[in-house]
Design an enzyme around this catalytic site. Structure first.
Site, PDB file in Angstrom:
ATOM      1  N   ARG A 263      47.476  41.541  41.433  1.00  0.00           N
ATOM      2  CA  ARG A 263      47.085  42.618  40.523  1.00  0.00           C
ATOM      3  C   ARG A 263      47.463  43.973  41.106  1.00  0.00           C
ATOM      4  NH1 ARG A 263      41.169  40.309  38.424  1.00  0.00           N
ATOM      5  NH2 ARG A 263      42.025  38.255  37.864  1.00  0.00           N
ATOM      6  N   ARG A 278      38.941  44.280  46.782  1.00  0.00           N
ATOM      7  CA  ARG A 278      39.933  44.626  45.758  1.00  0.00           C
ATOM      8  C   ARG A 278      41.325  44.672  46.374  1.00  0.00           C
ATOM      9  NH1 ARG A 278      38.654  46.467  40.824  1.00  0.00           N
ATOM     10  NH2 ARG A 278      36.517  46.849  41.509  1.00  0.00           N
ATOM     11  N   GLU A 350      30.604  41.326  41.700  1.00  0.00           N
ATOM     12  CA  GLU A 350      31.190  40.239  40.925  1.00  0.00           C
ATOM     13  C   GLU A 350      31.986  39.261  41.791  1.00  0.00           C
ATOM     14  OE1 GLU A 350      33.783  41.569  37.785  1.00  0.00           O
ATOM     15  OE2 GLU A 350      34.709  39.606  37.612  1.00  0.00           O
ATOM     16  N   SER A 353      33.703  35.306  36.795  1.00  0.00           N
ATOM     17  CA  SER A 353      33.587  35.751  35.423  1.00  0.00           C
ATOM     18  C   SER A 353      33.907  34.539  34.562  1.00  0.00           C
ATOM     19  CB  SER A 353      34.603  36.873  35.185  1.00  0.00           C
ATOM     20  OG  SER A 353      34.320  37.537  33.989  1.00  0.00           O
ATOM     21  N   ARG A 391      36.347  37.183  48.074  1.00  0.00           N
ATOM     22  CA  ARG A 391      35.027  37.802  47.935  1.00  0.00           C
ATOM     23  C   ARG A 391      33.930  36.878  48.484  1.00  0.00           C
ATOM     24  NH1 ARG A 391      35.036  41.368  42.257  1.00  0.00           N
ATOM     25  NH2 ARG A 391      36.749  42.735  42.922  1.00  0.00           N
TER      26      ARG A 391
END
Length: 429
Positions: A263, A278, A350, A353, A391
RNA sequence: GGAGGAUUGGCAGAGUGGUAAUGCACCGGACUCGAAAUCCGGCGAACCAAGCUUAUACUUGGCGCGCAGGUUCAAAUCCUGUAUCCUCCUCCA
């Protein structure tokens, strides 16, 4: 992609649902106008085509009988020109309509909390109690660098910001986590897949990334090629069945895959600039399900529970929230986020999801099954992280850190790490 | 990267400018106590639109031969581009 016939018949309801997601009513009005214009053009064009087919048959007969057909041919030349003009208009109108449709998000389910911001999400449950530290818990990147298991300096030199080197026990921990997740998902009936890490633009459209993803420069596209680095395994997993009819008896189909996710994080400048939270490239174990429409809401709870079950076994505190109408991803009709406790940040972050995209992706990517009447119907697709690996490593380092800088390894991961129970300083370099 | 070949309905497989054969499978019917075999009929229930509508039912039309364009009154057939697969060469893990 949405069902245009349904929109046509429920225009006001649809407009409200889009408003709940922050979509301007004017664009819905415009869509309706384009749709009407398009259908008017089709009627005109098809009437002329019917005439052309009829007269062509006539011409064919005349020619066969060696008779003169000049008058008919002359007339059809004009009709042909007219059709060409109408079809050109039609094409333009349709392209405009398609483009507008492609930018409209999925319709939120009635149970989704309506809000134009992320405020208003509903906490479904909280599991585990955050540990009380009798020292100041350190952020995971400091723990990792101190132990020589994470290196952000060299990754910055070699690749740039938002990359990382995992080293030695760090790399082994990452591997332990994703092997654990894959095994858990396998036990729950998910078929393991190792998919391509690059996909073509039809696939990116199929799962709803394109066109917006492209416009926002959200990913890494390969220059002079149609390929994009996958931003999530959801793309190759869902597109597995693109343009296919899945035999009804196979449903629900469940896939899981470990892949890196790539990303650009354009628009996230300044956020989470440190650590594993991130990155431009991170590992994620993904789950995807293809279900019959009547199964998908149960499947959403099921897929969420599956992700939770792995977290419970790791012993990391978390909570589950239902996202608001505007905070959900473009393709989702409803999303549950799982967030894990990060001691150094004193908040939940988070880590998964899980979404039911209903028939939204199935329409874009033409994935169908035959119902009991033999009619083709769109399947429903669901996806959920099960779970984000980097994460997880961050959460393990923070939640299981000791005052001396070492980190205890969760029991369920120890078999994946040759029985090691603790990460201590490696002193490799 | 180079050369050649292929791509037609669920499957097989005809069709080189006049509007998609045929076989198998499948569906309905006949025969039969029933089934098989046989016979008769149907079969692009993929998409789009219109009419009529509760209807994704029905009727009509469009479209439809990998995909996208072009030529033509008319294209599965001719031309251009492109995707995928196969074979050979080259390269390579």
């Amino acid at each position: 992609m949405l069902d245009m016939k349904m929109i046509r018949q429920n225009a006001e309801w649809f407009k409200q649902k889009m408003a709940d997601r922050g979509v301007d009513g004017a664009s819905v009005d415009h869509l309706m106008e384009l749709d009407q214009k398009r259908r008017d053009l089709i009627v005109k064009s098809e009437a002329l085509k019917a005439e052309r087919n009829e007269v062509s048959e006539e011409i064919s007969q005349l020619k066969r009988n060696k008779e003169n057909a000049d008058a008919q041919i002359k007339r059809m030349r004009e009709v042909g020109a007219e059709i060409k003009q109408l079809d050109a208009d039609l094409e333009t109108t349709k392209a405009e309509q398609d483009n507008l449709e492609a930018h409209l998000p999925n319709i939120p389910n009635d149970k989704v909390p309506v809000s134009l911001t992320e405020e208003g999400s509903v906490e479904l449950r909280k599991v585990g109690t955050p540990r009380k530290f009798d020292f100041e818990p350190k952020p995971h990147w400091k723990i990792g660098e101190k132990l020589d298991i994470l290196d952000f300096k060299r990754s910055a030199k070699v690749a740039g910001s938002r990359f990382v080197y995992y080293i030695g026990a760090g790399s082994m921990l990452e591997r332990a986590v994703y092997n654990f997740y894959l095994d858990e998902n396998d036990k729950a009936g998910y078929t393991e897949i190792l998919p391509p890490y690059m996909v073509n633009s039809a696939s990116m459209f199929g799962t709803g990334q394109f066109p917006k993803f492209k416009e926002n420069k959200a990913g890494f596209e390969i220059a002079d090629s149609d390929l994009t680095m996958i931003p999530t395994a959801e793309v190759p997993l869902v597109n597995f069945y693109r343009d296919e009819v899945i035999p009804a008896e196979k449903l629900p189909v469940k896939f899981t895959a470990l892949t890196p996710a790539f990303r650009s994080e354009a628009g996230s400048a300044g956020r989470d600039t440190k650590g594993l939270i991130r990155l431009h490239q991170f590992n994620k174990v993904e789950m995807v399900q293809f279900t019959k429409p009547e199964q998908s809401w149960d499947a959403l709870e099921n897929i969420t529970a599956q992700a939770e079950s792995s977290l419970k076994k790791l012993g990391i505190p978390y909570h589950v929230i239902t996202l608001t109408s505007s905070d959900m991803s473009f393709t989702a009709a409803m999303t549950h986020d799982i967030e894990v406790w990060m001691p150094s940040q004193h908040c939940y972050r988070e880590i998964s999801s899980c979404s039911n995209t209903t028939d939204f992706q199935a329409r874009r990517s033409h994935i169908q099954y035959r119902d009991e009447n033999g009619k083709l119907q769109y399947v429903h697709t669901l996806n959920g992280s099960g779970l984000a690996v980097g994460r997880t490593v961050a959460a393990i380092l923070e939640n299981f850190q000791n005052e001396d800088g070492t980190v205890n390894i969760p029991e369920v991961l120890q078999p994946y790490m040759h029985g090691k129970t603790k990460i201590t300083k490696q002193d490799l370099f």
